[in-house]
Write an enzyme that holds these catalytic residues in place. Structure first.
Site, PDB file in Angstrom:
ATOM      1  N   ASP A   7     -22.323   2.128   5.962  1.00 12.26           N
ATOM      2  CA  ASP A   7     -23.215   1.035   6.304  1.00 12.26           C
ATOM      3  C   ASP A   7     -24.443   1.691   6.942  1.00 12.26           C
ATOM      4  O   ASP A   7     -24.378   2.859   7.370  1.00 12.26           O
ATOM      5  CB  ASP A   7     -22.504   0.087   7.283  1.00 12.26           C
ATOM      6  CG  ASP A   7     -23.374  -1.077   7.721  1.00 12.26           C
ATOM      7  OD1 ASP A   7     -24.067  -1.655   6.863  1.00 12.26           O
ATOM      8  OD2 ASP A   7     -23.364  -1.407   8.920  1.00 12.26           O
ATOM      9  N   ASP A   9     -27.311  -0.025   9.318  1.00 13.77           N
ATOM     10  CA  ASP A   9     -27.623  -0.459  10.681  1.00 13.77           C
ATOM     11  C   ASP A   9     -26.369  -0.434  11.549  1.00 13.77           C
ATOM     12  O   ASP A   9     -25.363  -1.056  11.229  1.00 13.77           O
ATOM     13  CB  ASP A   9     -28.231  -1.868  10.667  1.00 13.77           C
ATOM     14  CG  ASP A   9     -29.514  -1.947   9.850  1.00 13.77           C
ATOM     15  OD1 ASP A   9     -30.213  -0.921   9.733  1.00 13.77           O
ATOM     16  OD2 ASP A   9     -29.817  -3.030   9.316  1.00 13.77           O
ATOM     17  N   ASP A  15     -29.058  -0.542  15.742  1.00 14.49           N
ATOM     18  CA  ASP A  15     -29.093  -1.906  15.221  1.00 14.49           C
ATOM     19  C   ASP A  15     -29.806  -2.805  16.213  1.00 14.49           C
ATOM     20  O   ASP A  15     -30.009  -2.433  17.369  1.00 14.49           O
ATOM     21  CB  ASP A  15     -27.661  -2.402  14.977  1.00 14.49           C
ATOM     22  CG  ASP A  15     -27.604  -3.567  13.998  1.00 14.49           C
ATOM     23  OD1 ASP A  15     -28.662  -4.036  13.526  1.00 14.49           O
ATOM     24  OD2 ASP A  15     -26.493  -4.027  13.713  1.00 14.49           O
ATOM     25  N   ASP A  17     -30.149  -7.259  17.067  1.00 15.18           N
ATOM     26  CA  ASP A  17     -29.880  -8.647  16.693  1.00 15.18           C
ATOM     27  C   ASP A  17     -31.133  -9.302  16.108  1.00 15.18           C
ATOM     28  O   ASP A  17     -31.052 -10.341  15.456  1.00 15.18           O
ATOM     29  CB  ASP A  17     -29.380  -9.443  17.904  1.00 15.18           C
ATOM     30  CG  ASP A  17     -27.968  -9.048  18.301  1.00 15.18           C
ATOM     31  OD1 ASP A  17     -27.212  -8.542  17.437  1.00 15.18           O
ATOM     32  OD2 ASP A  17     -27.615  -9.241  19.487  1.00 15.18           O
ATOM     33  N   SER A  53     -30.458  -8.854   4.867  1.00 16.11           N
ATOM     34  CA  SER A  53     -30.830 -10.270   4.734  1.00 16.11           C
ATOM     35  C   SER A  53     -32.204 -10.571   5.310  1.00 16.11           C
ATOM     36  O   SER A  53     -32.746 -11.649   5.070  1.00 16.11           O
ATOM     37  CB  SER A  53     -29.779 -11.174   5.395  1.00 16.11           C
ATOM     38  OG  SER A  53     -29.796 -11.010   6.797  1.00 16.11           O
ATOM     39  N   ARG A  57     -34.619 -13.645   4.318  1.00 19.02           N
ATOM     40  CA  ARG A  57     -35.100 -14.504   5.400  1.00 19.02           C
ATOM     41  C   ARG A  57     -36.623 -14.440   5.549  1.00 19.02           C
ATOM     42  O   ARG A  57     -37.197 -15.095   6.409  1.00 19.02           O
ATOM     43  CB  ARG A  57     -34.451 -14.088   6.721  1.00 19.02           C
ATOM     44  CG  ARG A  57     -32.944 -14.252   6.758  1.00 19.02           C
ATOM     45  CD  ARG A  57     -32.368 -13.610   8.023  1.00 19.02           C
ATOM     46  NE  ARG A  57     -30.939 -13.390   7.937  1.00 19.02           N
ATOM     47  CZ  ARG A  57     -30.024 -14.200   8.451  1.00 19.02           C
ATOM     48  NH1 ARG A  57     -30.396 -15.307   9.075  1.00 19.02           N
ATOM     49  NH2 ARG A  57     -28.750 -13.915   8.343  1.00 19.02           N
ATOM     50  N   CYS A  89     -28.089  -5.417  -0.351  1.00 26.23           N
ATOM     51  CA  CYS A  89     -28.106  -6.835  -0.682  1.00 26.23           C
ATOM     52  C   CYS A  89     -29.298  -7.448   0.030  1.00 26.23           C
ATOM     53  O   CYS A  89     -29.366  -7.413   1.261  1.00 26.23           O
ATOM     54  CB  CYS A  89     -26.812  -7.518  -0.219  1.00 26.23           C
ATOM     55  SG  CYS A  89     -26.921  -9.325  -0.341  1.00 26.23           S
ATOM     56  N   CYS A  97     -24.388 -14.974  -2.930  1.00 24.56           N
ATOM     57  CA  CYS A  97     -24.383 -13.881  -3.901  1.00 24.56           C
ATOM     58  C   CYS A  97     -23.033 -13.182  -3.846  1.00 24.56           C
ATOM     59  O   CYS A  97     -22.225 -13.440  -2.960  1.00 24.56           O
ATOM     60  CB  CYS A  97     -25.502 -12.899  -3.562  1.00 24.56           C
ATOM     61  SG  CYS A  97     -25.252 -12.075  -1.972  1.00 24.56           S
ATOM     62  N   ARG A 100     -23.408  -9.564  -0.930  1.00 28.40           N
ATOM     63  CA  ARG A 100     -23.484  -9.559   0.533  1.00 28.40           C
ATOM     64  C   ARG A 100     -22.100  -9.331   1.122  1.00 28.40           C
ATOM     65  O   ARG A 100     -21.191 -10.115   0.918  1.00 28.40           O
ATOM     66  CB  ARG A 100     -24.067 -10.878   1.042  1.00 28.40           C
ATOM     67  CG  ARG A 100     -24.206 -10.919   2.545  1.00 28.40           C
ATOM     68  CD  ARG A 100     -24.909 -12.196   3.007  1.00 28.40           C
ATOM     69  NE  ARG A 100     -24.812 -12.354   4.430  1.00 28.40           N
ATOM     70  CZ  ARG A 100     -25.486 -11.657   5.334  1.00 28.40           C
ATOM     71  NH1 ARG A 100     -26.342 -10.735   4.929  1.00 28.40           N
ATOM     72  NH2 ARG A 100     -25.315 -11.862   6.620  1.00 28.40           N
ATOM     73  N   ASP A 126     -19.608  -0.881  11.043  1.00 22.08           N
ATOM     74  CA  ASP A 126     -19.514  -1.295  12.441  1.00 22.08           C
ATOM     75  C   ASP A 126     -19.152  -2.770  12.582  1.00 22.08           C
ATOM     76  O   ASP A 126     -19.161  -3.295  13.690  1.00 22.08           O
ATOM     77  CB  ASP A 126     -20.828  -0.997  13.183  1.00 22.08           C
ATOM     78  CG  ASP A 126     -21.998  -1.848  12.698  1.00 22.08           C
ATOM     79  OD1 ASP A 126     -22.030  -2.223  11.508  1.00 22.08           O
ATOM     80  OD2 ASP A 126     -22.887  -2.134  13.520  1.00 22.08           O
TER      81      ASP A 126
END
EC number: 3.1.3.-
Length: 182
Positions: A7, A9, A15, A17, A53, A57, A89, A97, A100, A126
């Site tokens: 992965d 982030d 990472d 939020d 995403s 977004r 994704c 989809c 994701r 994570d």
């Protein structure tokens, strides 16, 4: 072929939020770039599978994502490391989809592109959705405490057979020292 799926982030980079929306916000987790170089040196092809995403977004576009990945590649090269491919994704959660995570679409695409059976392939994440996507294709999920890993552990939903590591550096050290092959 030795393959490992990471992965992005929370595993390779810090990472947030609020999402990582620009190359300036893309900051490697200490030791992660060296860990990738160590995996490369041990013969692993390193592939990234990441939900992004923020594109769906409207927070950033594909060109900005490409610039983040170019920064990652450039910084990795300084340590003698490389990522062989990035699968992402771009969809927001409501777009239904198949790529994701926790859906296995990104992993299935990796298997197709590499002509590989992902059974037992290390897949480092994570979050629970990373673990579930890996399990769906028979890969060996591994959780790191970095990024959202601490929250994932605190939620208490992690399957008992998933190994837990402090960070990607510990994953790399464990895989390389054990001579584990995917």
């Amino acid at each position: 072929m030795k393959l490992i799926i990471l992965d992005r982030d929370g595993v390779i980079n810090e990472d947030s939020d609020d999402y990582i929306k620009s190359p300036d916000e893309w900051v490697p987790i200490p030791g992660s770039l060296e860990a990738i170089a160590k995996l490369n040196e041990a013969g692993y092809q390193v592939v990234v599978a990441t939900n992004q995403s923020g594109i769906g977004r409207g927070m950033f576009d594909v060109e900005t994502l490409a610039a983040m990945h170019e920064k990652m590649r450039r910084l990795l090269a300084v340590h003698g490391g490389r990522v062989d491919a990035v699968f992402f994704c771009p969809h927001a959660p409501g777009q239904r989809c198949g790529c994701r995570k926790p859906a296995p679409g990104l992993f299935e695409e990796i298997a197709r592109r590499y002509g590989a059976d992902l059974g037992g392939v290390p897949a480092v994440g994570d979050s629970l959705r990373d673990i579930e996507a890996a399990q769906a294709v028979g890969a060996q999920p591994m959780l790191v405490r970095t990024g959202k890993g601490g929250r994932t552990l605190a939620a208490g939903k992690l399957p008992a057979d998933v190994p837990i590591f402090d960070d990607l550096a510990q994953v790399a050290e464990t895989l390389v020292s054990s001579g584990a092959e995917a």
